[in-house]
Design an enzyme around this catalytic site. Structure first.
Site, PDB file in Angstrom:
ATOM      1  N   HIS A  15      -7.028  -4.923  10.481  1.00 22.06           N
ATOM      2  CA  HIS A  15      -6.817  -4.788   9.035  1.00 22.06           C
ATOM      3  C   HIS A  15      -5.510  -5.443   8.587  1.00 22.06           C
ATOM      4  O   HIS A  15      -4.560  -5.553   9.363  1.00 22.06           O
ATOM      5  CB  HIS A  15      -6.878  -3.320   8.572  1.00 22.06           C
ATOM      6  CG  HIS A  15      -5.754  -2.451   9.025  1.00 22.06           C
ATOM      7  ND1 HIS A  15      -5.903  -1.104   9.288  1.00 22.06           N
ATOM      8  CD2 HIS A  15      -4.429  -2.691   9.246  1.00 22.06           C
ATOM      9  CE1 HIS A  15      -4.752  -0.578   9.631  1.00 22.06           C
ATOM     10  NE2 HIS A  15      -3.837  -1.519   9.614  1.00 22.06           N
ATOM     11  N   ASP A  52      -7.306  -2.615  14.432  1.00 24.18           N
ATOM     12  CA  ASP A  52      -8.689  -2.922  14.048  1.00 24.18           C
ATOM     13  C   ASP A  52      -8.774  -4.199  13.200  1.00 24.18           C
ATOM     14  O   ASP A  52      -9.803  -4.481  12.593  1.00 24.18           O
ATOM     15  CB  ASP A  52      -9.323  -1.736  13.297  1.00 24.18           C
ATOM     16  CG  ASP A  52      -8.619  -1.422  11.973  1.00 24.18           C
ATOM     17  OD1 ASP A  52      -7.622  -2.117  11.622  1.00 24.18           O
ATOM     18  OD2 ASP A  52      -9.056  -0.483  11.277  1.00 24.18           O
ATOM     19  N   ASP A  57       0.820  -1.212   0.000  1.00 23.92           N
ATOM     20  CA  ASP A  57       0.000   0.000   0.000  1.00 23.92           C
ATOM     21  C   ASP A  57       0.857   1.267   0.000  1.00 23.92           C
ATOM     22  O   ASP A  57       2.078   1.207   0.162  1.00 23.92           O
ATOM     23  CB  ASP A  57      -0.961  -0.005   1.199  1.00 23.92           C
ATOM     24  CG  ASP A  57      -0.297  -0.431   2.507  1.00 23.92           C
ATOM     25  OD1 ASP A  57       0.944  -0.405   2.580  1.00 23.92           O
ATOM     26  OD2 ASP A  57      -1.020  -0.789   3.448  1.00 23.92           O
ATOM     27  N   GLU A 116      -9.619  -1.945   5.679  1.00 23.72           N
ATOM     28  CA  GLU A 116     -10.260  -1.606   6.940  1.00 23.72           C
ATOM     29  C   GLU A 116     -11.502  -2.476   7.153  1.00 23.72           C
ATOM     30  O   GLU A 116     -11.983  -3.127   6.214  1.00 23.72           O
ATOM     31  CB  GLU A 116     -10.658  -0.122   6.908  1.00 23.72           C
ATOM     32  CG  GLU A 116      -9.487   0.833   6.702  1.00 23.72           C
ATOM     33  CD  GLU A 116      -8.563   0.933   7.912  1.00 23.72           C
ATOM     34  OE1 GLU A 116      -8.470  -0.020   8.710  1.00 23.72           O
ATOM     35  OE2 GLU A 116      -7.899   1.982   8.043  1.00 23.72           O
TER      36      GLU A 116
HETATM   37  P1  PGA Z   1       2.398  -1.288  12.647  1.00 21.71           P
HETATM   38  O1  PGA Z   1       1.209  -1.261  11.597  1.00 21.71           O
HETATM   39  O2  PGA Z   1       3.320  -2.368  12.213  1.00 21.71           O
HETATM   40  O3  PGA Z   1       3.036   0.067  12.575  1.00 21.71           O
HETATM   41  O4  PGA Z   1       1.781  -1.575  13.991  1.00 21.71           O
HETATM   42  C1  PGA Z   1       0.607  -2.463  11.214  1.00 21.71           C
HETATM   43  C2  PGA Z   1      -0.538  -2.230  10.255  1.00 21.71           C
HETATM   44  O5  PGA Z   1      -1.263  -1.230  10.415  1.00 21.71           O
HETATM   45  O6  PGA Z   1      -0.729  -3.055   9.354  1.00 21.71           O
END
Ligand code: PGA
Length: 260
Positions: free
Chosen positions: A138, A136, A67, A143
Site C-alpha cells: 500500500h 502489502d 493520512d 490497501e
Molecule cells: P512504516 O510504514 O514506514 O512504518 O514501515 C509504511 C507504510 O505503511 O506506508
C-alpha cells in the site's frame, strides 16, 4: 521509475532529503506531501538538520499529510498529527496555518475529504510527495484492491496493516480500524514522488511495486505510470529486485550522463 539502492538507511534518508531540498531551493513556496511511519523518520531528521544549519527555509512551504487514523484525537500519542508535530513541524519554521493533516475526528468525513482535495488544488497541487510502502504494497492507506484513481476518502484498514501497526500501540485492539487517506489518484497528481523503503520486510512489496504488473492489488505499482517517481531503498529492501544490477549501473553512470 528511478531506483536508487543505498548501502544504509542513513544513506537512503540523506539521498531523499537532498531531493526534497532541491525542490525547495528551486521553489521556496513548494507544496510538500508528507508521510508518517518509521521509514521517513531519517529523512525528516535530515531536513531538520539542514534547516538548523541554515540551509533550508520552510517559511513559505505548505504541507499536506497523506493520512490519519479515524477516532484518534490530535493529542493521542499515535495520531499522525502528533507524529508530525514531534518529528518534524516543531523543529522547522513552517507556518502552522500552512500545515494540513486529515482530520480523524471530523463529524462529516465525506465533506472533509472533499475539502481536503479542494485545498490541495487551491494550493496549486503537490510539488513533491514523500511515500513509504506497506508490506502489502500500500501507499498511504490505499490497501490492496483500492481503485488506482481513488481520491481522499475513508478507508477500512487491512488486517495485515493493523498487525504491522500494532507495534506502535499497547495492544492490537487499540489500533484504529479506519483511516482517512489520500487516494492513489490524488497521490499520482503530485509532480514528483519519492518512495522510501528499508528492511527485509519490505523486499517483496518493493519488488512487486517496481517490477510487477500495475495492479490495484499492490497500489504502489501505480507509480510505474508516474512520469517522475524515484524509489530510495536500502540493500535489504532491494533484496528481491531482478534488475538490481541495472539500477546500480544507472546510479554509477548518472554523474556522466548528458545533462541537457
Ligand atoms: P512504516 O510504514 O514506514 O512504518 O514501515 C509504511 C507504510 O505503511 O506506508
Amino acid at each position: 521509475m528511478e531506483v536508487i539502492i543505498c548501502k544504509t538507511d542513513d544513506e537512503m534518508s540523506r539521498a531523499a532529503a537532498e531531493a526534497v531540498a532541491d525542490v525547495l531551493n528551486a521553489k521556496p513556496n513548494a507544496v510538500l506531501g508528507m508521510a508518517t511511519g518509521s521509514t521517513p523518520l531519517g529523512l525528516y531528521q535530515q531536513l531538520v538538520r539542514m534547516h538548523k544549519a541554515g540551509q533550508l527555509d520552510f517559511s513559505q512551504v505548505t504541507t499536506f499529510n497523506l493520512d490519519e487514523y479515524v477516532g484518534l484525537p490530535v493529542t493521542h500519542e499515535q495520531s499522525y498529527h502528533r507524529f508530525m508535530h514531534e518529528n518534524f513541524f516543531r523543529h522547522v519554521n513552517i507556518p502552522p496555518q500552512n500545515v494540513h493533516i486529515p482530520s480523524g475526528t471530523t463529524r462529516n468525513y465525506r465533506a472533509f475529504c472533499d475539502w481536503y482535495e479542494q485545498r490541495i488544488r487551491e494550493c496549486g497541487g503537490i510539488d513533491v510527495q514523500i511515500l513509504g510502502i506497506g508490506s502489502d504494497g500500500h501507499i498511504a492507506f490505499n490497501e490492496p484492491a483500492s481503485s488506482l484513481s481513488s481520491r481522499t476518502r475513508l478507508k477500512t484498514l487491512a488486517k495485515s496493516t493493523i498487525d504491522d501497526n500494532a507495534r506502535f500501540f499497547k495492544s492490537r485492539d487499540e489500533v484504529p480500524i479506519y483511516a482517512i487517506t489520500m487516494g492513489v489518484g490524488t497521490i499520482m497528481e503530485a509532480r514528483k514522488i519519492l518512495l522510501l523503503a528499508n528492511g527485509k520486510k519490505k523486499a517483496d512489496a518493493v519488488a512487486q511495486a517496481v517490477e510487477g504488473p500495475v495492479t490495484s492489488m499492490i497500489t504502489a505499482s501505480a507509480l510505474q505510470m508516474h512520469p517522475d517517481a524515484t524509489v530510495y531503498i536500502d540493500h535489504e529492501a532491494a533484496g528481491k529486485l531482478k534488475m538490481r544490477e541495472y539500477y546500480d549501473w544507472v546510479k554509477e553512470k548518472k554523474p556522466e550522463a548528458p545533462r541537457v
